[in-house]
Design an enzyme around this catalytic site. Structure first.
Site, short mmCIF file in Angstrom:
data_model
loop_
_atom_site.label_atom_id
_atom_site.label_comp_id
_atom_site.label_asym_id
_atom_site.label_seq_id
_atom_site.Cartn_x
_atom_site.Cartn_y
_atom_site.Cartn_z
N ASN A 176 34.14 42.44 24.86
CA ASN A 176 34.16 42.63 26.54
C ASN A 176 33.17 41.26 26.81
O ASN A 176 31.98 40.62 26.11
CB ASN A 176 33.67 43.86 26.81
CG ASN A 176 32.98 43.34 28.40
OD1 ASN A 176 33.59 43.68 29.08
ND2 ASN A 176 31.87 42.89 29.01
N GLU A 177 33.73 40.14 27.22
CA GLU A 177 33.27 39.12 28.11
C GLU A 177 32.06 38.58 26.10
O GLU A 177 31.00 38.14 26.73
CB GLU A 177 31.63 39.36 28.63
CG GLU A 177 33.21 39.46 30.29
CD GLU A 177 32.21 39.31 31.42
OE1 GLU A 177 30.62 39.37 31.15
OE2 GLU A 177 32.85 39.35 32.54
N GLU A 300 38.04 43.47 35.31
CA GLU A 300 36.74 43.34 36.09
C GLU A 300 37.03 42.21 37.05
O GLU A 300 37.12 41.38 37.45
CB GLU A 300 35.92 42.82 35.42
CG GLU A 300 34.88 44.19 34.81
CD GLU A 300 34.04 43.38 33.88
OE1 GLU A 300 33.04 43.13 34.37
OE2 GLU A 300 33.13 43.94 32.90
#
Ligand code: AHR
Length: 489
Positions: A176-177, A300
């Protein structure tokens, strides 16, 4: 179909459907952050708050009503520090939640509890794995623990923890990210690691996992290009993160409740950027994947304000006004328009964090204006998208879909001063109005509180008129409405 408003016309040919709106664009996100998982969803079986197997009954009932299709978990930034083995079995091992307030994460809510949540919601799994600080072995063991039926060490461990049958995982995120909290990697480095880690995200039995690669931060088009070029063939989806920040400045974002009319307009302008971001990332994806095999998962999105004064800055708790309802509707409309590429979206987050559906305070729970938009829009899930021509002016927006022999028309007036009179022309005679509801706020900061939980709540549409093929609706300022109709024959 024609929508007439203040001399504006929208037209669509009958049966002009171009793609389906995947229900998963109505997905949710629950991170171990602040009071989302603990308190918002999980209170434990011994709590005085009514619960079933530790999950609070009021949250589950409310979320079932909006038909949550998929829940992304356990993060977010938390995912790349999460070591799943600490959260299974009778002896849970606490850890520090470094990203979110430095509080102790007890690991009481782990894999088994997550699948119980999905079971109670009747939702699909989207688990985000740890690539930032976890090993390939750890990731592959987790997949084996969850999905392998046979007598491997991991399957045996699961069984020893009381779960004989494997679970199904529909979606698995590999990091993630990773351009930020997930390891600060350049895209070339992430793409190489993604290729390696995803190799060991295996399918056991009839389980088929769709693999999701970490995608860009907002307008980082180079990230998309590099990752698609190097690893596109190994993924089923690429993620995109974009938050609506009123000022556009992360260090002074603006407040959830205390904002003026200019900030209302600025916020909605920021949210409309989603359309350009999706278009431009999709165009890059088209170069590498012209047949659109790889989906875009906007996993997101939503508003991000400065935290509510007096609350823990690491908990990202914010209130939610009629402005958030407009943000939700505008983004959902954008996802509908791009649903040929956008196959999932997960608003951040489900309870008590950022643009939440629900807010809790001890045993009390309120539904936010955003929740009500997800409710008003629920008939668009898995419906055929129906394109329209024309528009409702600068402040207006609309989306139309068709499912189960009925049209669902959702209309938005994001203006603060003027009504919009919309006339919707359908491709045939209207036979029955199946639903006609909307929400608005008395002021631009109207919101729900624990003392006034229904200050912003859906009401039947005033003054709706049906006239042959036409539907005439008056949209008050700051409003979202949905009308569902069936046609004759
Ligand atoms: O949703 C809050 C945080 O925002 C997530 O943990 C992270 O992925 C993003 O930066």
């Amino acid at each position: 179909m024609t929508i007439l408003s203040q001399n504006l016309t929208i037209t669509v040919a009958p049966n002009a459907s171009t793609h389906r709106i995947d229900r998963r664009v109505y997905g949710q996100f629950a991170e171990h952050l602040g009071r989302c998982v603990y308190e918002g969803l999980w209170v434990g079986p011994d709590s005085e708050i009514p619960n079933k197997n530790g999950l609070r009954k009021d949250s589950i009932a409310a979320l079932r009503q909006i038909k949550v299709p998929v829940v992304r978990w356990p993060g977010g930034c938390f995912a790349d520090e999460y070591h799943w083995l600490k959260g299974v079995g009778p002896e849970r091992q606490p850890m520090v939640n470094n990203h979110w307030g430095g509080v102790i994460e007890p690991n009481v809510f782990g894999t088994h509890e997550y699948f119980e949540l999905l079971n109670q919601l009747d939702a699909e799994a989207y688990i985000n794995g740890n690539l930032g600080s976890g090993t390939v072995q750890e990731m592959t063991d987790w997949i084996e623990y969850m999905t392998l039926e046979s007598t491997s060490p991991m399957a045996e461990l699961r069984k020893s923890h009381g779960r004989v049958q494997p679970w199904k995982i529909e979606f698995f995120g590999v990091g993630n990210e990773n351009w930020g909290c997930g390891g600060n990697m350049p895209p070339e480095h992430y793409a190489s690691l993604y290729r390696q880690y995803q190799t060991y995200v295996r399918n056991y039995g009839d389980n088929h996992i769709q693999k999701i690669a970490c995608g860009p931060n907002a307008d980082d088009y180079n990230w998309t290009d590099v990752v698609m070029s190097s690893a596109g063939k190994y993924m089923d989806m690429l993620s995109l993160h974009y938050y609506t920040i009123p000022t556009g400045d992360f260090s002074a974002k603006g407040l959830a409740l205390d904002f003026d009319e200019q900030e209302w307009h600025d916020t909605l302008a920021q949210t409309r950027r989603m359309e350009e971001l999706i278009s431009r990332h999709s165009a890059i994806m088209d170069i590498h994947d012209p047949r659109k095999r790889v989906g875009l998962a906007v996993d997101e999105w939503g508003t991000w304000y400065d935290v509510e004064p007096g609350t823990n800055p690491g908990f990202l708790f914010q209130q939610n006004t009629i402005r958030d309802a407009l943000v939700a509707a505008i983004n959902l409309n954008i996802f509908h328009r791009h649903a040929d590429r956008v196959r999932m979206a997960n608003i951040a987050q489900m309870v008590n964090v950022l643009q939440a559906m629900l807010l809790t305070d001890g045993p009390a729970l309120i539904k936010t204006p955003t929740y009500h938009v997800f409710d008003l829009y629920s008939d668009h899930q898995d419906a055929d998208y129906v394109p329209t021509v024309g528009d409702l002016g600068e402040q207006g927006d609309c989306t139309v879909s068709h499912k189960d022999d009925a049209y669902t028309i959702s209309l938005v007036n994001a203006g603060l001063d003027h009504e919009i009179g919309a006339a919707v022309q359908l491709p045939g005679q209207i036979s029955e109005v199946l639903r006609a509801q909307g929400i608005t706020g008395a002021t631009h900061t109207s919101h729900n509180t624990f003392d006034a939980p229904d200050a912003v709540a859906p009401a039947d549409l005033d003054g709706l008129r049906v006239d042959g093929r036409h539907l005439r609706v008056t949209l008050p300022p700051r409003s979202v409405a949905t009308v569902r109709v069936s046609l004759v024959g």
